[in-house]
Scaffold this motif. Sequence first.
Motif, PDB file in Angstrom:
ATOM      1  N   ASN A  54       0.587  -0.619  -0.151  1.00  0.00           N
ATOM      2  CA  ASN A  54       0.157   0.247   0.349  1.00  0.00           C
ATOM      3  C   ASN A  54       0.485   1.002   0.331  1.00  0.00           C
ATOM      4  OD1 ASN A  54      -1.905  -2.359   0.624  1.00  0.00           O
ATOM      5  ND2 ASN A  54      -2.596  -1.531   2.000  1.00  0.00           N
ATOM      6  N   PHE A  55       2.071   1.547   0.760  1.00  0.00           N
ATOM      7  CA  PHE A  55       3.024   2.419   1.036  1.00  0.00           C
ATOM      8  C   PHE A  55       3.645   2.729  -0.556  1.00  0.00           C
ATOM      9  CE2 PHE A  55       2.337   1.022   5.330  1.00  0.00           C
ATOM     10  CZ  PHE A  55       1.561   2.678   5.654  1.00  0.00           C
ATOM     11  N   ILE A  56       4.379   1.587  -0.575  1.00  0.00           N
ATOM     12  CA  ILE A  56       4.137   1.509  -2.662  1.00  0.00           C
ATOM     13  C   ILE A  56       3.830   1.621  -3.302  1.00  0.00           C
ATOM     14  CG2 ILE A  56       5.873  -0.137  -4.339  1.00  0.00           C
ATOM     15  CD1 ILE A  56       6.613  -1.822  -2.383  1.00  0.00           C
ATOM     16  N   THR A  57       2.508   1.674  -3.534  1.00  0.00           N
ATOM     17  CA  THR A  57       1.622   2.184  -4.461  1.00  0.00           C
ATOM     18  C   THR A  57       1.195   3.757  -4.198  1.00  0.00           C
ATOM     19  OG1 THR A  57       0.163   0.294  -4.482  1.00  0.00           O
ATOM     20  CG2 THR A  57      -0.835   1.518  -4.962  1.00  0.00           C
ATOM     21  N   LEU A  58       1.312   4.409  -2.580  1.00  0.00           N
ATOM     22  CA  LEU A  58       1.063   5.668  -2.378  1.00  0.00           C
ATOM     23  C   LEU A  58       2.606   6.118  -3.660  1.00  0.00           C
ATOM     24  CD1 LEU A  58      -0.772   7.629  -0.965  1.00  0.00           C
ATOM     25  CD2 LEU A  58       1.334   7.192   1.304  1.00  0.00           C
ATOM     26  N   PHE A  59       3.579   6.444  -2.991  1.00  0.00           N
ATOM     27  CA  PHE A  59       4.083   6.677  -3.055  1.00  0.00           C
ATOM     28  C   PHE A  59       4.647   6.482  -4.887  1.00  0.00           C
ATOM     29  CE2 PHE A  59       4.999   6.465   0.750  1.00  0.00           C
ATOM     30  CZ  PHE A  59       5.420   7.993   1.563  1.00  0.00           C
ATOM     31  N   THR A  60       3.862   5.638  -5.530  1.00  0.00           N
ATOM     32  CA  THR A  60       4.647   5.147  -7.206  1.00  0.00           C
ATOM     33  C   THR A  60       3.313   5.340  -8.071  1.00  0.00           C
ATOM     34  OG1 THR A  60       4.022   3.426  -6.492  1.00  0.00           O
ATOM     35  CG2 THR A  60       6.476   4.103  -6.231  1.00  0.00           C
ATOM     36  N   ASP A  61       2.108   5.364  -7.477  1.00  0.00           N
ATOM     37  CA  ASP A  61       1.064   5.614  -8.429  1.00  0.00           C
ATOM     38  C   ASP A  61       0.812   7.424  -8.668  1.00  0.00           C
ATOM     39  OD1 ASP A  61      -1.262   5.290 -10.015  1.00  0.00           O
ATOM     40  OD2 ASP A  61      -2.721   4.484  -7.984  1.00  0.00           O
ATOM     41  N   PRO A  62       0.805   7.945 -10.158  1.00  0.00           N
ATOM     42  CA  PRO A  62       0.159   9.189 -10.336  1.00  0.00           C
ATOM     43  C   PRO A  62      -0.632   9.645  -9.884  1.00  0.00           C
ATOM     44  CG  PRO A  62       1.002   8.497 -12.107  1.00  0.00           C
ATOM     45  CD  PRO A  62       0.940   7.589 -10.625  1.00  0.00           C
ATOM     46  N   ASP A  66       0.464  13.100  -6.589  1.00  0.00           N
ATOM     47  CA  ASP A  66      -0.113  14.392  -6.935  1.00  0.00           C
ATOM     48  C   ASP A  66      -1.192  14.934  -5.537  1.00  0.00           C
ATOM     49  OD1 ASP A  66      -0.201  16.493  -8.080  1.00  0.00           O
ATOM     50  OD2 ASP A  66      -2.620  16.485  -8.858  1.00  0.00           O
ATOM     51  N   PRO A  67      -1.723  13.980  -4.799  1.00  0.00           N
ATOM     52  CA  PRO A  67      -2.716  14.656  -3.995  1.00  0.00           C
ATOM     53  C   PRO A  67      -1.671  14.596  -2.964  1.00  0.00           C
ATOM     54  CG  PRO A  67      -3.780  12.913  -5.112  1.00  0.00           C
ATOM     55  CD  PRO A  67      -2.714  13.333  -5.511  1.00  0.00           C
ATOM     56  N   LEU A  68      -0.964  13.762  -2.225  1.00  0.00           N
ATOM     57  CA  LEU A  68      -0.010  13.599  -1.780  1.00  0.00           C
ATOM     58  C   LEU A  68       0.467  14.141  -1.131  1.00  0.00           C
ATOM     59  CD1 LEU A  68       1.676  11.529   0.697  1.00  0.00           C
ATOM     60  CD2 LEU A  68       2.436  10.731  -1.022  1.00  0.00           C
ATOM     61  N   LEU A  69       1.787  14.894  -2.292  1.00  0.00           N
ATOM     62  CA  LEU A  69       2.413  16.400  -2.826  1.00  0.00           C
ATOM     63  C   LEU A  69       0.916  18.049  -2.467  1.00  0.00           C
ATOM     64  CD1 LEU A  69       5.156  15.843  -6.078  1.00  0.00           C
ATOM     65  CD2 LEU A  69       5.026  15.004  -3.315  1.00  0.00           C
ATOM     66  N   THR A  70       0.574  17.339  -2.934  1.00  0.00           N
ATOM     67  CA  THR A  70      -0.061  18.549  -2.565  1.00  0.00           C
ATOM     68  C   THR A  70      -0.922  18.631  -1.575  1.00  0.00           C
ATOM     69  OG1 THR A  70      -1.685  18.764  -5.148  1.00  0.00           O
ATOM     70  CG2 THR A  70      -2.455  20.033  -2.866  1.00  0.00           C
TER      71      THR A  70
END
Length: 140
Positions: A54-62, A66-70
């Motif tokens: 789940n964390f890999i998906t969070l940090f690799t899926d575009p 984008d929401p994570l960085l925002t």
Amino acid sequence: MTITAIAETKPKIDWTKPVLALFAVCLVLLIVLPLSWLAVYSVTDKANHLTLRNFITLFTDPDFLDPLLTTAIIAVTSAAICCFVAAPMGWLVSRTDMPGRQFIRALVTASFVTPPFLGAVAWELLAAPTADCSTSFTAW
């Protein structure tokens, strides 16, 4: 010789501990329980096996990146603004005889009692002043 009458008083019940226990139970149900579910579901998959996928998906899926960085940018920016504006203002209000202290204290208190949806509507009006905000009130 003076005789004083001692009035019998009923012992008063101390409600402090039961009320604090009730609040503690409410906090556990409203905060700790959902956070524990979030922690458990973040490290398990659909078959309830431990995984960090789940964390890999969070940090690799575009779609998630984008929401994570925002969110991270908004969090860091608002924290910095609070440190540079609110901390000196709090110090000035509490440690000096600055004019308008009572007004600032009232504004801070008002921020705690203002419903969050009013702030959401205010941000919507600031971000898009020509947008129709009537849809924001239909849920209420």
